[in-house]
Design a protein around this motif. Structure first.
Motif, mmCIF file in Angstrom:
data_model
loop_
_atom_site.group_PDB
_atom_site.id
_atom_site.type_symbol
_atom_site.label_atom_id
_atom_site.label_comp_id
_atom_site.label_asym_id
_atom_site.label_seq_id
_atom_site.Cartn_x
_atom_site.Cartn_y
_atom_site.Cartn_z
ATOM 1 N N ASP A 204 39.095 35.193 37.447
ATOM 2 C CA ASP A 204 40.055 34.186 37.914
ATOM 3 C C ASP A 204 39.788 33.807 39.376
ATOM 4 O O ASP A 204 39.852 32.632 39.734
ATOM 5 C CB ASP A 204 41.486 34.717 37.749
ATOM 6 N N GLN A 205 39.469 34.795 40.210
ATOM 7 C CA GLN A 205 39.216 34.500 41.626
ATOM 8 C C GLN A 205 37.975 33.618 41.791
ATOM 9 O O GLN A 205 37.949 32.699 42.605
ATOM 10 C CB GLN A 205 39.033 35.791 42.425
ATOM 11 N N SER B 193 43.826 47.129 27.641
ATOM 12 C CA SER B 193 43.040 47.535 28.815
ATOM 13 C C SER B 193 41.795 48.283 28.376
ATOM 14 O O SER B 193 41.890 49.222 27.593
ATOM 15 C CB SER B 193 43.865 48.445 29.719
ATOM 16 N N ASP C 94 45.742 35.285 29.165
ATOM 17 C CA ASP C 94 45.254 36.554 28.604
ATOM 18 C C ASP C 94 44.649 36.424 27.212
ATOM 19 O O ASP C 94 44.759 37.323 26.381
ATOM 20 C CB ASP C 94 46.378 37.602 28.560
ATOM 21 N N VAL D 56 36.335 42.712 44.731
ATOM 22 C CA VAL D 56 37.645 42.404 44.169
ATOM 23 C C VAL D 56 38.372 43.707 43.876
ATOM 24 O O VAL D 56 37.820 44.596 43.224
ATOM 25 C CB VAL D 56 37.478 41.582 42.867
ATOM 26 N N PRO E 134 34.195 43.520 40.882
ATOM 27 C CA PRO E 134 35.199 44.589 41.027
ATOM 28 C C PRO E 134 34.619 45.744 41.860
ATOM 29 O O PRO E 134 33.440 46.074 41.727
ATOM 30 C CB PRO E 134 35.443 45.049 39.588
ATOM 31 N N GLY F 22 40.393 45.045 41.734
ATOM 32 C CA GLY F 22 40.970 44.809 40.409
ATOM 33 C C GLY F 22 39.854 44.775 39.387
ATOM 34 O O GLY F 22 38.712 45.092 39.692
ATOM 35 N N THR F 23 40.220 44.365 38.177
ATOM 36 C CA THR F 23 39.261 44.375 37.079
ATOM 37 C C THR F 23 38.381 43.123 37.108
ATOM 38 O O THR F 23 38.601 42.193 37.893
ATOM 39 C CB THR F 23 40.000 44.370 35.730
ATOM 40 N N TYR F 24 37.450 43.113 36.183
ATOM 41 C CA TYR F 24 36.597 41.945 35.965
ATOM 42 C C TYR F 24 37.443 40.709 35.667
ATOM 43 O O TYR F 24 37.132 39.599 36.107
ATOM 44 C CB TYR F 24 35.648 42.250 34.806
ATOM 45 N N ASP F 25 38.516 40.914 34.943
ATOM 46 C CA ASP F 25 39.363 39.779 34.584
ATOM 47 C C ASP F 25 39.967 39.123 35.835
ATOM 48 O O ASP F 25 40.076 37.905 35.909
ATOM 49 C CB ASP F 25 40.437 40.248 33.598
ATOM 50 N N VAL F 26 40.307 39.955 36.817
ATOM 51 C CA VAL F 26 40.819 39.431 38.091
ATOM 52 C C VAL F 26 39.686 38.701 38.830
ATOM 53 O O VAL F 26 39.868 37.598 39.366
ATOM 54 C CB VAL F 26 41.390 40.582 38.959
#
Ligand code: PLP
Length: 401
Positions: A180-181, A302, A33, A171, A150, A173-177
């Motif tokens: 990672d994917q 967030s 993070d 996805v 997302p 979830g968020t851009y952050d997810v």
């Protein structure tokens, strides 16, 4: 001229080759993070063989895809100049890039790199514009593009991805997810990653705007001299650096690219000094502005802003962008969603330039700090995405939604 990657933190050097993204030693310090550690920069040694208007790039020209990226218009908005009292105000308009956003500058170089190395697929995560950009540029080049997006990305950006024929992985979830994917996908398959900041070519591709700015401003001076009949001014061949550049900032890659361009221009002797660059952020996504004020990045917050393209919880290029801002006495300005929507309508209704909320954060930023600027200064506001990309956002600004 020899190109290589250099770690701006520890100075380690690496060959520019597929599979190389981050600095080995510095990326080992990565905390969860937090912004990326070990982001690499493109560097060169030897003399640049190009002409006076050419941009040094680490990909040979013949591999760059066949579509017109960059060389976007520089507007001289008469009504806005009169109203703001800045006769040397300019708008650099990247809303008219092939896919409608500034992201094309990065996608173009990454696609060229893929072509140069015989790579056939590129994967990436995106809040929307990087996905539509890589998809369109990839289509022109004949590359397979896989995007992680997302679900809540604006519909126009999703439709662009599909129209351009890319593979869309939505996805939950968020851009952050999504980030990672997509990295997991690239690592598992060996596909080239265009993740912003992670792939150093995304930063390098974006520097081209600074080269255009100093050339555009020199042309504007020439037109002015011709109109006024100033022969001495007309004969000048040097470039014109802006005094201030306003940049919308999310992950901090555009602003790092803008700085890299100005650093190159100083090194090439085309300008004398790096301009004052203003990092313009939305109040609901202001990690880089907070870090500039406090000195370092804290726990992620967030994001919550209408400006989807600059909404990030963890700015991926935060460390790199922050060190550039500190090195060049850059500044940050934070604006509210209401100010962003006002800026959008003002630009559209008084200049005829309709750009998406994220990009209007730059105009809102100028409005907020304009009393600290001198009227004779040269100001460039960068408009990075078309208003048609997020019609729902624009409707909010009109009170229609
Ligand atoms: C991506 C984007 C930005 C922000 O760029 P960063 O490199 O994430 O700071 C600004 N405006 C638009 C339209 C974008 O698509």
């Amino acid at each position: 001229m020899r190109w290589f990657y250099r770690c701006p933190e520890c100075g380690a050097e690496y060959d520019i080759e597929p599979g190389r993204y981050l600095c080995d030693a510095c990326s080992a310090k990565q905390q969860p993070d937090q912004p990326l550690e070990g982001v690499l920069e493109c560097a060169w040694e030897g003399s640049f063989p190009g002409g006076p208007d050419d941009v040094p790039l680490p990909v040979a020209k013949e591999f760059l895809p066949p579509l017109p990226v960059g060389n976007t218009p520089m507007w001289e908005p008469r009504r806005l100049r009169e109203e703001t009292g800045f006769p040397r105000l300019f708008l650099k308009d990247d809303t008219c890039e092939p896919t409608g956003s500034f992201k094309d500058r990065a996608s173009y170089l990454v696609a060229g790199f893929a072509m140069e190395h015989g790579i056939t697929e590129i994967a990436l995560a995106s809040t929307g514009n990087a996905a539509s950009s890589m998809s369109g540029v990839g289509a022109a080049a004949g590359l397979k593009i896989t995007v992680f997006l997302p679900k809540k990305a604006p519909v126009a950006k999703r439709v662009q991805v599909l129209q351009y024929g890319a593979e869309l992985r939505e996805v939950d979830g968020t851009y952050d997810v999504a980030f990672d994917q997509s990295l997991a996908y690239s690592k598992a398959t060996g596909v080239l990653s265009r993740n912003t900041a992670y792939n150093p070519l995304t930063i390098e591709g974006k520097k081209t705007v600074s080269f255009e700015m100093v050339r555009d401003l020199a042309r504007a001076r020439e037109h002015e001299a011709r109109r006024a009949g100033h022969l001495a001014e007309l004969a000048r061949k040097d470039y014109v650096a802006p005094d201030h550049v306003f940049v919308p900032v999310g992950d901090g890659v555009i602003i790092a690219g803008v700085y890299k361009g100005f650093e190159d221009l100083v090194r090439l002797g085309r300008i004398q000094k790096v301009p004052t660059v203003w990092a313009c952020q939305a109040e609901g996504s202001s990690a880089i502005a907070r870090a500039l004020a406090s000195g370092s990045f804290g726990a992620p917050v967030s994001s919550d802003t209408i400006a989807d393209s600059i909404a990030v919880d963890v700015p991926r290029n935060g460390n790199h962008a922050l060190s550039k801002l500190k090195a060049h006495q850059g500044k940050a300005v934070v604006v509210t969603d209401a100010q962003i929507l006002d800026a959008q309508r003002e630009l559209a209704s008084k200049a005829g330039l309709f750009s998406e909320p994220s990009s209007c954060a730059a105009w809102a930023g100028l409005q907020k700090v304009k009393s600290s600027l001198r009227p004779d200064e040269t100001i460039v506001v960068m408009l990075t995405g078309s208003g048609l990309k997020d019609v729902a956002g624009a409707m909010k600004g009109l009170g229609l939604q």
